[in-house]
Design an enzyme around this catalytic site. Structure first.
Site, PDB file in Angstrom:
ATOM      1  N   LYS A  93       0.944  -1.223  -0.134  1.00 12.78           N
ATOM      2  CA  LYS A  93      -0.072  -0.001   0.093  1.00 12.78           C
ATOM      3  C   LYS A  93       0.764   1.279  -0.104  1.00 12.78           C
ATOM      4  O   LYS A  93       1.675   1.414   0.786  1.00 12.78           O
ATOM      5  CB  LYS A  93      -0.975   0.111   1.277  1.00 12.78           C
ATOM      6  CG  LYS A  93      -1.829   1.170   1.207  1.00 12.78           C
ATOM      7  CD  LYS A  93      -2.577   1.544   2.473  1.00 12.78           C
ATOM      8  CE  LYS A  93      -1.838   2.647   3.392  1.00 12.78           C
ATOM      9  NZ  LYS A  93      -1.919   3.867   2.802  1.00 12.78           N
TER      10      LYS A  93
ATOM     11  N   CYS B 111      14.035  10.011   7.822  1.00 10.25           N
ATOM     12  CA  CYS B 111      14.175   9.468   9.129  1.00 10.25           C
ATOM     13  C   CYS B 111      15.709   9.783   9.765  1.00 10.25           C
ATOM     14  O   CYS B 111      15.848   9.494  10.970  1.00 10.25           O
ATOM     15  CB  CYS B 111      13.671   8.181   9.293  1.00 10.25           C
ATOM     16  SG  CYS B 111      14.542   7.023   7.970  1.00 10.25           S
TER      17      CYS B 111
HETATM   18  P1  NAD Z   1       2.334   7.659   8.867  1.00  7.53           P
HETATM   19  O1  NAD Z   1       2.502   6.724   9.962  1.00  7.53           O
HETATM   20  O2  NAD Z   1       1.362   8.589   8.952  1.00  7.53           O
HETATM   21  O3  NAD Z   1       1.967   6.826   7.512  1.00  7.53           O
HETATM   22  C1  NAD Z   1       2.728   5.529   7.081  1.00  7.53           C
HETATM   23  C2  NAD Z   1       1.921   4.640   6.289  1.00  7.53           C
HETATM   24  O4  NAD Z   1       0.954   4.185   7.235  1.00  7.53           O
HETATM   25  C3  NAD Z   1       0.888   5.431   5.273  1.00  7.53           C
HETATM   26  O5  NAD Z   1       1.035   4.377   4.079  1.00  7.53           O
HETATM   27  C4  NAD Z   1      -0.370   5.369   5.881  1.00  7.53           C
HETATM   28  O6  NAD Z   1      -1.476   5.312   5.032  1.00  7.53           O
HETATM   29  C5  NAD Z   1      -0.302   4.132   6.766  1.00  7.53           C
HETATM   30  N1  NAD Z   1      -1.378   3.853   7.796  1.00  7.53           N
HETATM   31  C6  NAD Z   1      -1.731   5.054   8.306  1.00  7.53           C
HETATM   32  N2  NAD Z   1      -2.814   4.524   9.329  1.00  7.53           N
HETATM   33  C7  NAD Z   1      -2.665   3.196   9.263  1.00  7.53           C
HETATM   34  C8  NAD Z   1      -3.314   2.242  10.160  1.00  7.53           C
HETATM   35  N3  NAD Z   1      -4.299   2.454  10.969  1.00  7.53           N
HETATM   36  N4  NAD Z   1      -3.083   0.817   9.708  1.00  7.53           N
HETATM   37  C9  NAD Z   1      -2.073   0.559   8.674  1.00  7.53           C
HETATM   38  N5  NAD Z   1      -1.489   1.474   8.177  1.00  7.53           N
HETATM   39  C10 NAD Z   1      -1.715   2.817   8.419  1.00  7.53           C
HETATM   40  O7  NAD Z   1       3.845   8.341   8.561  1.00  7.53           O
HETATM   41  P2  NAD Z   1       4.149   9.435   7.466  1.00  7.53           P
HETATM   42  O8  NAD Z   1       3.752  10.480   7.783  1.00  7.53           O
HETATM   43  O9  NAD Z   1       3.856   8.781   6.155  1.00  7.53           O
HETATM   44  O10 NAD Z   1       5.791   9.117   7.441  1.00  7.53           O
HETATM   45  C11 NAD Z   1       6.626  10.078   8.160  1.00  7.53           C
HETATM   46  C12 NAD Z   1       7.393   8.998   9.140  1.00  7.53           C
HETATM   47  O11 NAD Z   1       7.948   7.980   8.682  1.00  7.53           O
HETATM   48  C13 NAD Z   1       8.243   9.791  10.116  1.00  7.53           C
HETATM   49  O12 NAD Z   1       8.132   9.458  11.380  1.00  7.53           O
HETATM   50  C14 NAD Z   1       9.630   9.044   9.493  1.00  7.53           C
HETATM   51  O13 NAD Z   1      10.702   9.480  10.377  1.00  7.53           O
HETATM   52  C15 NAD Z   1       9.197   7.591   9.189  1.00  7.53           C
HETATM   53  N6  NAD Z   1      10.114   7.102   8.315  1.00  7.53           N
HETATM   54  C16 NAD Z   1      10.895   6.003   8.734  1.00  7.53           C
HETATM   55  C17 NAD Z   1      11.943   5.596   8.131  1.00  7.53           C
HETATM   56  C18 NAD Z   1      12.743   4.334   8.507  1.00  7.53           C
HETATM   57  O14 NAD Z   1      13.206   3.778   7.667  1.00  7.53           O
HETATM   58  N7  NAD Z   1      13.023   4.212   9.792  1.00  7.53           N
HETATM   59  C19 NAD Z   1      11.891   5.924   6.561  1.00  7.53           C
HETATM   60  C20 NAD Z   1      11.160   6.857   6.244  1.00  7.53           C
HETATM   61  C21 NAD Z   1      10.026   7.593   6.981  1.00  7.53           C
END
Ligand code: NAD
Length: 494
Positions: free
Chosen positions: A175, A284
């Protein structure tokens, strides 16, 4: 592809499918919608999982080298239209085109890198307690993977999840993020053109509340791998627990960036600038809090501020742009709130602190490079992730103090150290509780490394052989070839 926008249909069971509901895709540089994508529902998610389940046995049974052949074709297809994919990333995500080119290259790299594992997924042979018996442990596909990705690397993160799944013999339902679905749809077309059998890779666009929840509540997934925020990661883990589905969670970060007085200060400044402002601070592993030894603090701040002022804020499609917009209005407002909180706690804004007066486009989600001083331990700006071009810089008096600042927080993904003192390097390695330590360099992480966060930064990890391990499980095999029954004794009670 030449700037064409992929059609909005999703890839399910080898076919492109539309859905009733749609959502606009916004260009962060202008704030204007330029495409529409379909929103999958729970039933389509279930269909995609069922298709992946059907496809898995045959895919897993192929010789790994055959699976690698598909992956090499995918890598070549990505490279053959690299510029068009880079432009698509810029349009929906807003990172500068030069960075988007790097993202496309990185995506191809994941497929080439994991294809190399075709001859490297090994097992173990163990001595038996019985004559005429052989025991071995082999690695087998974990099965069907559910993958959920964020918006900051919408193209490369598809590759980071799909490539290890393919070589492991798994099938996958991925997704994309609500804000950046087009990169994943472009990838879907690459997978289809590479001839992957139906159901091996399924790409859904949709919301976390519908598709994400349906994936994580499914009793028919063998692994959920997610990159995103801490609250979503916790929710996913809670849902997955109901079915005992294993999870791998790559979550947020709050990387400390420590600069010792013995370091090359100019190099440290350049690195700190790159590490804070890449992708408009939306990474991140970004430098989120800079700690500088007091004797070089003033020099460092002065040079950092000068370098920040020199950054060219612009249209991310232009080669000359260093800093593009944030991904969305909501994310822009989050950064504004963090900066307002810091000011409320007594921090000082040295430069920036708001939207630029003359943004490249009035509707774009731009935020100025912002340097904050006068910070004290415990302030929100040193604790909470700020996914934006904002950095607090704080002096310290001893190495012990720097280590203690670095460890002060819930995140544990990446940490940076600039020094030429080997003892300090080794102490950092031993004492700083982060999964990735960068010494005298910035990211990004390498394919052969292990991208792993401690504490709130996640569980499990991506990349390299350790990341691949997540997509495999082990099977122990006992073969009696003696022609006689093995011991009738059942020492452990069966
Ligand atoms: P987010 O948690 O809002 O969304 C991430 C994904 O989760 C999206 O596809 C979203 O639709 C999905 N999602 C939301 N609610 C859900 C649910 N209830 N069940 C299942 N899936 C659900 O994060 P974001 O704003 O897209 O990304 C930013 C965050 O990602 C930051 O905190 C960043 O640090 C982190 N990040 C981490 C890494 C890493 O490798 N550690 C890399 C990139 C980004």
């Amino acid at each position: 592809m030449n700037d064409t926008i992929p059609s909005r249909e999703m890839l399910i069971d080898g076919r492109f499918r539309d859905a009733g509901e749609t959502r606009p895709v916004i260009n962060p540089a202008t704030g204007e919608a330029f495409a529409e994508v379909a929103l999958a529902d729970a039933a389509m998610t279930a269909e995609a999982i069922a298709a992946a389940r059907r496809a898995q046995p045959a895919w897993g049974a192929l010789a790994p080298l055959e699976r690698a052949g598909y992956m090499r074709r995918i890598a070549a297809a990505i490279r053959s239209e690299a510029e068009a994919y880079a432009r698509l990333i810029v349009r929906e995500q807003g990172k500068p085109i030069n960075e988007a080119r790097g993202e496309v290259d990185g995506a191809a790299g994941f497929f080439d890198f994991f294809a190399e594992y075709a001859r490297r997924i090994q097992g173990e042979i163990l001595p038996s307690d019985h004559a005429g018996e052989q025991i071995w442990i082999q690695r087998v596909p974990i099965g069907v993977v559910g993958a959920i990705i964020p918006w900051n690397y919408p193209f490369a993160l598809v590759a980071r999840k799909v490539a290890p799944a393919l070589i492991a013999g798994d099938t996958i339902v991925l997704k994309s993020h609500e804000d950046t679905p087009l990169s994943a749809l472009a990838m879907a077309r690459i997978f289809q053109a590479a001839g992957l059998p139906a159901g091996v890779v399924n790409i859904l666009t949709g919301t976390g509340a519908v598709v994400g929840e349906a994936l994580c509540n499914s009793a028919d997934l063998d692994l959920i791998t997610m990159t995103g925020s801490v609250p979503t990661g916790k929710r996913i883990m809670g849902n997955a627990a109901k079915n005992l589905t294993p999870v791998s969670l790559e979550l947020g970060g709050k990387a400390p960036f420590i600069v010792m007085a013995d370091s090359d200060v100019d190099m440290a400044v350049r690195s700190a600038v790159t590490s804070r402002y890449m992708n408009c601070g939306q990474v991140c592993i970004c430098n989120e809090r800079t700690y500088v030894e007091r004797s070089v603090y003033d020099e460092f701040v002065e040079k950092f501020v000068a370098a920040s002022k020199a950054l060219r804020i612009g249209d991310p499609m232009e080669d000359s742009t260093d800093l593009g917009p944030k991904i969305s209005r909501a994310e822009l407002e989050k950064v504004e709130a963090r900066v307002a909180e810091a000011v409320g706690e007594g921090a000082e804004i040295v430069i920036g602190g708001g939207r630029p007066e003359n943004p490249p486009h009035p509707g774009g989600f731009y935020y100025s490079p912002t340097v904050i001083t006068g910070v004290r331990p415990g302030m929100g700006i040193l604790k909470s992730e700020v996914f934006g071009p904002v950095v607090p810089i704080m002096p310290f008096d001893s190495f012990d103090e720097a280590v203690s600042h670095a460890n002060d927080g819930r995140y544990g993904l990446s940490a940076y150290l600039f020094t030429n003192d080997i003892a300090k390097i080794m102490r950092t390695v031993n004492e700083v509780a982060f999964g990735e330590i960068y010494v005298n360099r910035v990211g990004p992480e390498s394919l052969q490394g292990f991208h792993v966060g401690y504490h709130d930064s996640g569980l499990g990890g991506d990349d390299g052989s350790h990341g691949l391990e997540t997509y495999l499980r082990k099977k122990t095999v006992y073969v009696n070839y003696s022609g006689a029954p093995t011991s009738a004794l059942m020492p452990y009670g069966g």
